[in-house]
Scaffold this active site. Structure first.
Site, mmCIF file in Angstrom:
data_model
loop_
_atom_site.group_PDB
_atom_site.id
_atom_site.type_symbol
_atom_site.label_atom_id
_atom_site.label_comp_id
_atom_site.label_asym_id
_atom_site.label_seq_id
_atom_site.Cartn_x
_atom_site.Cartn_y
_atom_site.Cartn_z
ATOM 1 N N LYS A 248 3.143 10.317 7.968
ATOM 2 C CA LYS A 248 2.397 9.906 9.161
ATOM 3 C C LYS A 248 2.953 10.438 10.486
ATOM 4 C CE LYS A 248 -0.578 6.320 7.481
ATOM 5 N NZ LYS A 248 -0.373 5.627 6.224
ATOM 6 N N TYR B 125 0.864 -1.187 0.000
ATOM 7 C CA TYR B 125 0.000 0.000 0.000
ATOM 8 C C TYR B 125 0.897 1.233 0.000
ATOM 9 C CZ TYR B 125 -3.170 3.720 1.114
ATOM 10 O OH TYR B 125 -3.853 4.908 1.059
HETATM 11 C C1 LIG Z 1 -0.571 5.897 4.840
HETATM 12 C C2 LIG Z 1 0.436 5.436 3.872
HETATM 13 C C3 LIG Z 1 0.659 6.123 2.660
HETATM 14 C C4 LIG Z 1 -0.164 7.308 2.246
HETATM 15 O O1 LIG Z 1 -0.025 8.400 3.093
HETATM 16 P P1 LIG Z 1 -1.160 9.555 3.135
HETATM 17 O O2 LIG Z 1 -0.598 10.565 4.056
HETATM 18 O O3 LIG Z 1 -2.402 8.903 3.642
HETATM 19 O O4 LIG Z 1 -1.308 10.058 1.739
HETATM 20 C C5 LIG Z 1 1.649 5.655 1.831
HETATM 21 N N1 LIG Z 1 2.400 4.577 2.156
HETATM 22 C C6 LIG Z 1 2.222 3.904 3.300
HETATM 23 C C7 LIG Z 1 3.104 2.747 3.628
HETATM 24 C C8 LIG Z 1 1.227 4.293 4.191
HETATM 25 O O5 LIG Z 1 1.022 3.594 5.320
#
Ligand SMILES: *Cc1c(COP(=O)(O)O)cnc(C)c1O
Length: 435
Positions: free
Chosen positions: A280, A150
């Site tokens: 994050k 993801y």
């Molecule tokens: C959450 C996440 C994303 C996307 O980040 P956003 O700030 O929600 O756009 C990309 N890669 C990984 C591994 C994630 O956990």
């Protein structure tokens, strides 16, 4: 002038007006109205306090409303909240770049700030493509990535998400077709499977001339299934990338800043990627900010013969966000992170282990401050969410996964309560399925 609304009216308006992540507008799921959040507690409008098991999607690592981050942002807001990053610069961004370059794996020292994780992935992919373009190999534009990954919800990020659960069917024709390798076999200590690596090698051999890089979430595949794998696979992938001229891109957006027990998941192995994405928890979950960090080879390569990198977000390097990140990083360096996370890991392991005895549980696994209970079949989120709230905890499962990633300030007692809540709710589901 909008009038004052009762809490009931606010919830009703929310249903009518607002999109929430991955939910229906015609059959809106219930949403709980939050009035306050402090430390590891989220307080709802009816006064109910929930123990936070989610860190608001991996981000709020120091807990809510932390005085150090609050003060850093308040003090920055009195100086200035934002200035454009084209032609101007400022101390919060410079200091943050310096810290990131210090704590990330060796060689990563060229920092590009953007607004969100997904955008930092877009930036990483563009960097890789531009690098090969500058190197006279403009055909290298695609990416290799494991299944079950993801990397975000924007288009290029979606193209490297798992092709089955990653929305590819829906966006068929609108997404670049990438090359998928199987996901690394699971088990953090499971010995390396040479057949797996042979398969990866064969796919790279067939495709490398049109591939700019390999993108992977190191050690933990997160939203694509909470799968843990042996870090030695990363060392081997790095060798393959070197052999076949691919850039190695680590997406540390979920794993960064201590979550897996080391500052970065990359620290479980002995290599540096060419490009790394963080987001994050970067600001301690206060405000959105992400970074794409690369090495001299890529940065100087792109800039060779007068080349410039073609990306520039309006809110690039936002000072308020950078000040939150600086405060969060100094908090992280103010205690022994590794031993803190180890304590959380052993407590999580202890508090989740009795879930193994339930008939509807397929697996229980913990790594760092991540605890996962994998069920034998997907949960009904609408049904299960209120059950957790009744238990006084905030846990948000998806698919077959009920998982915890608590803030690092969580107490042992709260971890036990979270584990008990998961046991009770999972047990009640098992009972319901049998009936
Ligand atoms: C959450 C996440 C994303 C996307 O980040 P956003 O700030 O929600 O756009 C990309 N890669 C990984 C591994 C994630 O956990």
């Amino acid at each position: 002038m909008p009038q004052q609304h009762t809490d009931e009216a606010l919830i009703q308006l929310d249903k009518e007006l607002l999109w929430h992540p991955y939910t229906s507008m015609s059959h809106p799921a219930p949403h709980f109205l939050v009035k306050k959040a402090q430390g590891s507690r989220i307080t709802l409008s009816d006064g109910k306090e929930l123990i936070d098991g989610m860190s608001s999607w991996w981000s709020v690592i120091h807990g809510y409303s932390h005085p150090v981050i609050n003060n850093a942002m308040k003090s920055q807001i009195d100086d200035f909240s934002h200035v454009m990053f084209g032609g101007l610069t400022h101390e919060p961004a410079i200091k943050l770049a310096e810290k990131l370059s210090d704590i990330t794996p060796h060689g990563l020292s060229r920092v590009f700030f953007s607004d969100s994780g997904s955008v930092s992935v877009e930036v990483a992919l563009k960097m890789a493509i531009q690098y090969w373009h500058s190197s006279g190999r403009p055909n290298k534009k695609k990416f290799i990535t494991p299944r079950n990954g993801y990397h975000g919800d924007t288009f290029a990020a979606m193209s490297v998400c798992d092709p089955i659960n990653g929305m590819h069917g829906l966006f068929e024709g609108a997404l670049t077709k990438q090359h998928f390798i199987p996901s690394p076999p699971t088990g953090i200590n499971t010995p390396v499977d040479e057949d797996y690596l042979t398969e990866v090698r064969q796919i790279i051999e067939k495709t490398h001339l049109e591939v700019a890089g390999l993108i992977i979430e190191p050690v933990v595949q997160n939203a694509g299934g909470m799968r843990f794998y042996n870090p030695l696979y990363l060392d081997r992938m790095k060798l393959l990338c070197e052999e076949f001229d691919l850039l190695l891109i680590f997406d540390e957006i979920a794993t960064g800043f201590g979550r897996t027990g080391k500052m970065f998941a990359s620290d479980h192995c002995n290599i540096s990627p060419d490009i790394m994405c963080v987001g994050k928890a970067l600001t301690g979950g206060y405000i959105t900010l992400a970074a794409t960090i690369t090495n001299d080879k890529v940065a100087l390569g792109i800039s060779d013969k007068g080349g410039v990198f073609m990306h520039g977000p309006t809110f690039m390097g936002n000072p308020l966000a950078c000040s939150a990140a600086n405060a969060s990083l100094s908090l992280l360096s103010s205690y022994d992170l590794t031993s803190r996370i180890q304590t959380i890991e052993s407590k999580l392991t202890e508090s989740l282990k009795r879930c193994r005895s339930l008939a509807n549980v397929a697996d229980v696994r913990c790594l760092g401050a991540i605890g996962v209970v994998e069920l034998t079949s997907p949960v009904n989120q609408q049904q299960i969410q209120p059950l957790f709230v009744e238990q006084g905890v905030w846990v948000r499962p998806f698919g077959k996964l009920i998982y915890l990633m608590p803030p690092y300030i969580i107490s042992n007692e709260d971890l036990e309560t979270l584990g008990n809540a998961i046991y009770n709710v999972t047990k009640s589901l098992a009972y319901n399925t049998k009936n």
